[in-house]
Design a protein around this motif. Structure first.
Motif, PDB file in Angstrom:
ATOM      1  N   ILE A   1       0.843  -1.209   0.000  1.00 61.27           N
ATOM      2  CA  ILE A   1       0.000   0.000   0.000  1.00 61.27           C
ATOM      3  C   ILE A   1       0.863   1.237   0.000  1.00 61.27           C
ATOM      4  N   ASN A   2       1.862   1.226   0.858  1.00 57.37           N
ATOM      5  CA  ASN A   2       2.762   2.387   0.927  1.00 57.37           C
ATOM      6  C   ASN A   2       3.478   2.600  -0.415  1.00 57.37           C
ATOM      7  N   LEU A   3       3.915   1.500  -1.021  1.00 58.23           N
ATOM      8  CA  LEU A   3       4.611   1.609  -2.299  1.00 58.23           C
ATOM      9  C   LEU A   3       3.662   2.112  -3.401  1.00 58.23           C
ATOM     10  N   TYR A   4       2.448   1.553  -3.436  1.00 56.02           N
ATOM     11  CA  TYR A   4       1.463   1.952  -4.441  1.00 56.02           C
ATOM     12  C   TYR A   4       1.083   3.410  -4.279  1.00 56.02           C
ATOM     13  N   GLN A   5       0.969   3.842  -3.017  1.00 55.72           N
ATOM     14  CA  GLN A   5       0.615   5.239  -2.805  1.00 55.72           C
ATOM     15  C   GLN A   5       1.728   6.160  -3.304  1.00 55.72           C
ATOM     16  N   THR A   6       2.975   5.795  -3.025  1.00 54.42           N
ATOM     17  CA  THR A   6       4.103   6.605  -3.524  1.00 54.42           C
ATOM     18  C   THR A   6       4.125   6.634  -5.051  1.00 54.42           C
ATOM     19  N   ARG A   7       3.927   5.476  -5.634  1.00 56.91           N
ATOM     20  CA  ARG A   7       3.922   5.374  -7.106  1.00 56.91           C
ATOM     21  C   ARG A   7       2.758   6.162  -7.701  1.00 56.91           C
ATOM     22  N   LEU A   8       1.603   6.115  -7.023  1.00 60.90           N
ATOM     23  CA  LEU A   8       0.423   6.835  -7.502  1.00 60.90           C
ATOM     24  C   LEU A   8       0.655   8.338  -7.492  1.00 60.90           C
ATOM     25  N   GLN A   9       1.311   8.769  -6.421  1.00 64.86           N
ATOM     26  CA  GLN A   9       1.620  10.196  -6.339  1.00 64.86           C
ATOM     27  C   GLN A   9       2.525  10.628  -7.511  1.00 64.86           C
ATOM     28  N   LYS A  10       3.514   9.828  -7.812  1.00 68.26           N
ATOM     29  CA  LYS A  10       4.405  10.142  -8.935  1.00 68.26           C
ATOM     30  C   LYS A  10       3.627  10.173 -10.253  1.00 68.26           C
ATOM     31  N   ARG A  11       2.734   9.220 -10.470  1.00 67.20           N
ATOM     32  CA  ARG A  11       1.937   9.158 -11.694  1.00 67.20           C
ATOM     33  C   ARG A  11       1.053  10.398 -11.820  1.00 67.20           C
ATOM     34  N   GLN A  12       0.491  10.779 -10.649  1.00 66.35           N
ATOM     35  CA  GLN A  12      -0.361  11.969 -10.692  1.00 66.35           C
ATOM     36  C   GLN A  12       0.450  13.207 -11.054  1.00 66.35           C
ATOM     37  N   GLN A  13       1.642  13.309 -10.527  1.00 68.72           N
ATOM     38  CA  GLN A  13       2.496  14.444 -10.873  1.00 68.72           C
ATOM     39  C   GLN A  13       2.841  14.436 -12.361  1.00 68.72           C
ATOM     40  N   GLU A  14       3.155  13.286 -12.883  1.00 74.24           N
ATOM     41  CA  GLU A  14       3.453  13.186 -14.326  1.00 74.24           C
ATOM     42  C   GLU A  14       2.240  13.551 -15.169  1.00 74.24           C
ATOM     43  N   LEU A  15       1.068  13.137 -14.681  1.00 76.14           N
ATOM     44  CA  LEU A  15      -0.160  13.444 -15.411  1.00 76.14           C
ATOM     45  C   LEU A  15      -0.411  14.942 -15.459  1.00 76.14           C
ATOM     46  N   GLN A  16      -0.161  15.565 -14.363  1.00 70.98           N
ATOM     47  CA  GLN A  16      -0.340  17.010 -14.317  1.00 70.98           C
ATOM     48  C   GLN A  16       0.609  17.695 -15.322  1.00 70.98           C
ATOM     49  N   LYS A  17       1.828  17.217 -15.420  1.00 75.20           N
ATOM     50  CA  LYS A  17       2.766  17.787 -16.376  1.00 75.20           C
ATOM     51  C   LYS A  17       2.270  17.614 -17.811  1.00 75.20           C
ATOM     52  N   LEU A  18       1.715  16.489 -18.108  1.00 77.92           N
ATOM     53  CA  LEU A  18       1.187  16.222 -19.438  1.00 77.92           C
ATOM     54  C   LEU A  18      -0.007  17.101 -19.737  1.00 77.92           C
ATOM     55  N   ASP A  19      -0.853  17.333 -18.758  1.00 74.94           N
ATOM     56  CA  ASP A  19      -2.010  18.206 -18.964  1.00 74.94           C
ATOM     57  C   ASP A  19      -1.570  19.615 -19.305  1.00 74.94           C
ATOM     58  N   ILE A  20      -0.480  20.050 -18.660  1.00 75.77           N
ATOM     59  CA  ILE A  20       0.016  21.406 -18.947  1.00 75.77           C
ATOM     60  C   ILE A  20       0.496  21.478 -20.394  1.00 75.77           C
ATOM     61  N   LYS A  21       1.148  20.494 -20.857  1.00 74.68           N
ATOM     62  CA  LYS A  21       1.646  20.485 -22.225  1.00 74.68           C
ATOM     63  C   LYS A  21       0.519  20.464 -23.259  1.00 74.68           C
ATOM     64  N   LEU A  22      -0.595  19.940 -22.959  1.00 72.72           N
ATOM     65  CA  LEU A  22      -1.707  19.825 -23.899  1.00 72.72           C
ATOM     66  C   LEU A  22      -2.545  21.094 -23.981  1.00 72.72           C
ATOM     67  N   VAL A  23      -2.328  22.048 -23.207  1.00 66.33           N
ATOM     68  CA  VAL A  23      -3.125  23.298 -23.267  1.00 66.33           C
ATOM     69  C   VAL A  23      -2.763  24.055 -24.559  1.00 66.33           C
ATOM     70  N   PRO A  24      -3.781  24.503 -25.438  1.00 62.54           N
ATOM     71  CA  PRO A  24      -3.484  25.161 -26.708  1.00 62.54           C
ATOM     72  C   PRO A  24      -2.885  26.545 -26.499  1.00 62.54           C
ATOM     73  N   PHE A  25      -1.904  26.897 -27.364  1.00 63.19           N
ATOM     74  CA  PHE A  25      -1.245  28.211 -27.273  1.00 63.19           C
ATOM     75  C   PHE A  25      -2.120  29.246 -27.995  1.00 63.19           C
ATOM     76  N   PRO A  26      -2.392  30.346 -27.406  1.00 62.73           N
ATOM     77  CA  PRO A  26      -3.311  31.350 -28.023  1.00 62.73           C
ATOM     78  C   PRO A  26      -2.612  32.198 -29.114  1.00 62.73           C
ATOM     79  N   PHE A  27      -2.692  31.709 -30.424  1.00 60.63           N
ATOM     80  CA  PHE A  27      -2.120  32.482 -31.567  1.00 60.63           C
ATOM     81  C   PHE A  27      -3.256  33.253 -32.257  1.00 60.63           C
ATOM     82  N   ASN A  28      -2.989  34.445 -32.670  1.00 63.31           N
ATOM     83  CA  ASN A  28      -3.959  35.246 -33.397  1.00 63.31           C
ATOM     84  C   ASN A  28      -3.261  35.750 -34.654  1.00 63.31           C
TER      85      ASN A  28
END
Length: 336
Positions: free
Chosen positions: A307-334
């Protein structure tokens, strides 16, 4: 009746130990009739002399009666008399001769009838303890009875027949009431408690050997062999047959005990290895239980660690996911 004389044999050494006879008195005892008769050794070694028939044995028998149970009394032993020649009854009535009646049967003739009482009394004194002990016995007949009754007295003081055993009328109960007023004496109706009491006071012990020796030697006329005398009167005769039977019983008991010990030792030797195996089996059983308990606890323990290991791993995955979400945000070009 011939005269008796008691002569004190004074010793140069007056340090006489223990209780010694101070005075002996008798009233209506044997041929000593009507009045009180006294012998006074005064705690000294004394010589009692007199003609044949003067009453020496009678006085000695009176003293013996005070100290020896009736069943062991041998009256007139000094004169070589046959058993039952004299008895308490003969001394009570004062028999002195016998006559034949018209049928040729011997009949004893006494000085007294049955309407009287007899008393024998002895005073003992100890110089070392400064104490006096008096022993007394009273003899009488109940109306219509032929067997002489006895009253036993032990007093831790000096008693006399004239002062303490007279002027009580014709009833023995009156004498008992009169004696009970003295708190320094005890009354007994039988010999055993009386003997136990005076033996304790006189320091005679409780085994009765001292009185037995006294009874055997007081009336002896002569001693042929000192060795035989000591063997017969002062040493206990062993019962060899009884001792052998007891020895055989003891041997059998010891044999059974020895056999039981040998049998028990053999059982111990046989059971010792079994005991070792049993202890090893018990240790193995305990180890098995311990391993099984450990096995049962392993899965929950590993799950907790996982459980402790899975929780640590889950936290890392969530952090990576957040980084990926930031990269997917569209850049506002006009481009307009």
């Amino acid at each position: 009746m011939s005269v008796l004389a008691a002569t004190s044999l004074n010793n140069e050494d007056h340090s006489l130990h223990g209780f010694r006879l101070q005075n002996f008195s008798a009233l209506n005892w044997g041929t000593f009739d009507h009045k009180v008769w006294d012998l006074s050794p005064e705690c000294q070694n004394s010589l009692l002399t007199g003609n044949i028939g003067s009453g020496k044995s009678t006085m000695v028998d009176g003293l013996t009666t005070l100290l020896v149970p009736t069943r062991k009394l041998a009256f007139n032993k000094a004169a070589g008399a046959e058993d039952k020649e004299r008895s308490l009854e003969s001394y009570f009535y004062g028999y002195y001769t016998s006559q034949q009646d018209e049928f040729g049967k011997a009949r004893s003739i006494g000085l007294r009838k049955d309407n009287h009482y007899s008393v024998v009394l002895a005073q003992f004194h100890s110089d070392a303890l400064e104490q006096s002990i008096t022993l007394a016995q009273v003899f009488w007949l109940k109306p219509g009875e032929k067997r002489v009754k006895r009253l036993f007295i032990v007093a831790q003081t000096v008693l006399t027949i004239t002062e303490h055993f007279s002027n009580f009328g014709s009833q023995i109960n009156q004498l008992k009431k009169q004696l009970r007023k003295n708190d320094q004496l005890e009354l007994f109706d039988t010999f055993p408690p009386y003997a136990q009491c005076f033996s304790k006071l006189l320091g005679l012990g409780t085994d009765g050997k001292a009185l037995e020796l006294f009874n055997q030697t007081i009336s002896m006329k002569s001693v042929g062999s000192v060795t035989d005398f000591v063997r017969q009167n002062m040493l206990e005769q062993p019962d060899v047959e009884v001792q052998l039977q007891e020895l055989e019983r003891n041997y059998d008991d010891l044999k059974r005990l020895h056999d039981a010990v040998v049998d028990a030792r053999q059982k111990v030797e046989l059971l010792t290895p079994v005991d070792g195996y049993g202890k090893q089996a018990l240790i193995a059983a305990n180890d098995k239980i311990h391993i099984e308990q450990c096995r049962e606890l392993t899965e929950p323990y590993m799950a907790k660690r996982a459980i402790n290991l899975y929780q640590t791993r889950l936290q890392k995955r969530q952090q990576e996911l957040q980084k990926l979400d930031i990269k997917l945000v569209p850049f506002p070009f006009n481009f307009d």
